[in-house]
Design a protein around this motif. Sequence first.
Motif, PDB file in Angstrom:
ATOM      1  N   PRO A  73       0.827  -1.217   0.000  1.00  0.00           N
ATOM      2  CA  PRO A  73       0.000   0.000   0.000  1.00  0.00           C
ATOM      3  C   PRO A  73       0.854   1.256   0.000  1.00  0.00           C
ATOM      4  N   PHE A  74       0.255   2.372  -0.369  1.00  0.00           N
ATOM      5  CA  PHE A  74       0.865   3.666  -0.094  1.00  0.00           C
ATOM      6  C   PHE A  74       0.714   3.898   1.415  1.00  0.00           C
ATOM      7  N   PRO A  75       1.744   4.439   2.087  1.00  0.00           N
ATOM      8  CA  PRO A  75       1.730   4.452   3.558  1.00  0.00           C
ATOM      9  C   PRO A  75       0.867   5.522   4.212  1.00  0.00           C
ATOM     10  N   HIS A  83      -5.214   4.371   2.298  1.00  0.00           N
ATOM     11  CA  HIS A  83      -4.733   3.404   1.315  1.00  0.00           C
ATOM     12  C   HIS A  83      -4.518   2.034   1.955  1.00  0.00           C
ATOM     13  N   ILE A  84      -4.073   2.019   3.207  1.00  0.00           N
ATOM     14  CA  ILE A  84      -3.836   0.755   3.908  1.00  0.00           C
ATOM     15  C   ILE A  84      -5.141   0.005   4.141  1.00  0.00           C
ATOM     16  N   THR A  85      -6.178   0.722   4.607  1.00  0.00           N
ATOM     17  CA  THR A  85      -7.435   0.079   4.994  1.00  0.00           C
ATOM     18  C   THR A  85      -8.054  -0.753   3.871  1.00  0.00           C
ATOM     19  N   PRO A  86      -8.284  -0.206   2.667  1.00  0.00           N
ATOM     20  CA  PRO A  86      -8.931  -1.034   1.639  1.00  0.00           C
ATOM     21  C   PRO A  86      -8.036  -2.167   1.143  1.00  0.00           C
ATOM     22  N   LEU A  87      -6.707  -1.944   1.103  1.00  0.00           N
ATOM     23  CA  LEU A  87      -5.821  -3.014   0.638  1.00  0.00           C
ATOM     24  C   LEU A  87      -5.754  -4.153   1.649  1.00  0.00           C
ATOM     25  N   LEU A  88      -5.895  -3.843   2.931  1.00  0.00           N
ATOM     26  CA  LEU A  88      -5.927  -4.906   3.931  1.00  0.00           C
ATOM     27  C   LEU A  88      -7.232  -5.698   3.817  1.00  0.00           C
TER      28      LEU A  88
END
Length: 452
Positions: free
Chosen positions: A11-13, A17-22
Amino acid sequence: MAKLKHVLVVPFPTQGHITPLLKLSHCIADYGAKVTFVNTKSIHAQVMAATCGLDVGSDRIKFIAIPDWFEIDEGRKDPTNMVASHLRELIEKVKQQSNGNEDEQIGFVIADLTAGWALEVAERMGIERTGFWPASVSTLALVPHIPRLIEGGVIDDNGVVLKNDLTVISKDLPPYKSNDFTWNCPEDPTMQKILFQYLSSIPPYKKQSNSFICNSFHELEASAIGVILGALPIGPLIASARLSHLKGSLWNEDMTCLKWLDQHPTQSVIYIAFGSTSIFSPEQFYELAHGLEQIARPFLWVIRPDLTSRPITEFHNGFLRRVRNYGKVVQWAPQEEVLAHPSVACFFTHCGWNSTMEALSSGVPLLCRPYFGDRFLNKSFICDVWRVGLGVDADENGVTTRHEVMKKMLMLLGNEEIRANCPRVKEMARKSVSEGGSSPKNLQNFIKHLIA
């Protein structure tokens, strides 16, 4: 079930961006894929600290870290190249530790399109890959047209608007207003320049994968999905209850707000949250606070410690005393659970895409106060296309006044058209992720690429 490749997710940090990729990582893991999720060291530390009971070494998803950009000596090498170098070293290390077992080696990379250097690394290492777009497809549809906007004198080389014209990129899409441009950041010109540079770099990265995954659904953005070749909508990506401790939040969620909501009647509480990056001047914060105070309805407000550009402790404490009988303030909230709670009447929001998707999925009306970037375009769709919310306006000094907040909030709460549209869009979202829906079909088609 066929054996699936080991997937590396980059993800981008930032939180959005983290939430949907997780969430996507959990969807892939549900099919049996081994997933390694890569954060920078500082983000990794925040996620671990904020996630109670996380088994870092679980077989389902493994969380690992690479050095932060600020740890890199910029005088020696370009930071992006250095981070890419660390990612290559990580992939090689996993390969060495696999002892020749190909199932353990990285066989596929999913990278945020704004971290496209990770797609470059995968391409150079001969690893299959795809991009992920965490915002609306309508937002991305504008990006390939940036060179034409510069050539036409609509914007300059830094994305600054020179002409307030409507921009038409397709007959199937509504025209883009200049203040809806994806990189717009009126309160921070420096951030606007950085955002514009990032977005301008996306088209080459997008060519490194034939398709890209996005957190949207076909029924919501059919026109934009038709314009952008390769868009694979699998949303809305909503966390399941069993993954409540695996959301990737950068802050501790204050779960006491759910019991507080239980004490209030149906559709009585105003929920206010402006995301992880919005920053208000003290003056703007005062106006928002006074507006809520004057409405005098129950409210739940997420106030991060860094929400204001300067400390306002004295005012904040006085405000809390005055509203203690009907208002609750937390530093971070379990937002999906809050929006799904029957006592929530509406959502005063910065219009981030994750927040927008969560609100649409819960059928909650939105009061819109964008801060920067794609949020302005999201506001336009919320208010003018889907008609599930209203926007607040700023005065000549760029401040949204308490009177504007109170007026628009009362208008929103009494708007019958919006109240009718919200359940309709909610049902649309529900069908898209139900068995046989468009999003599960797209995800299943993507999973075929992961078969070893």
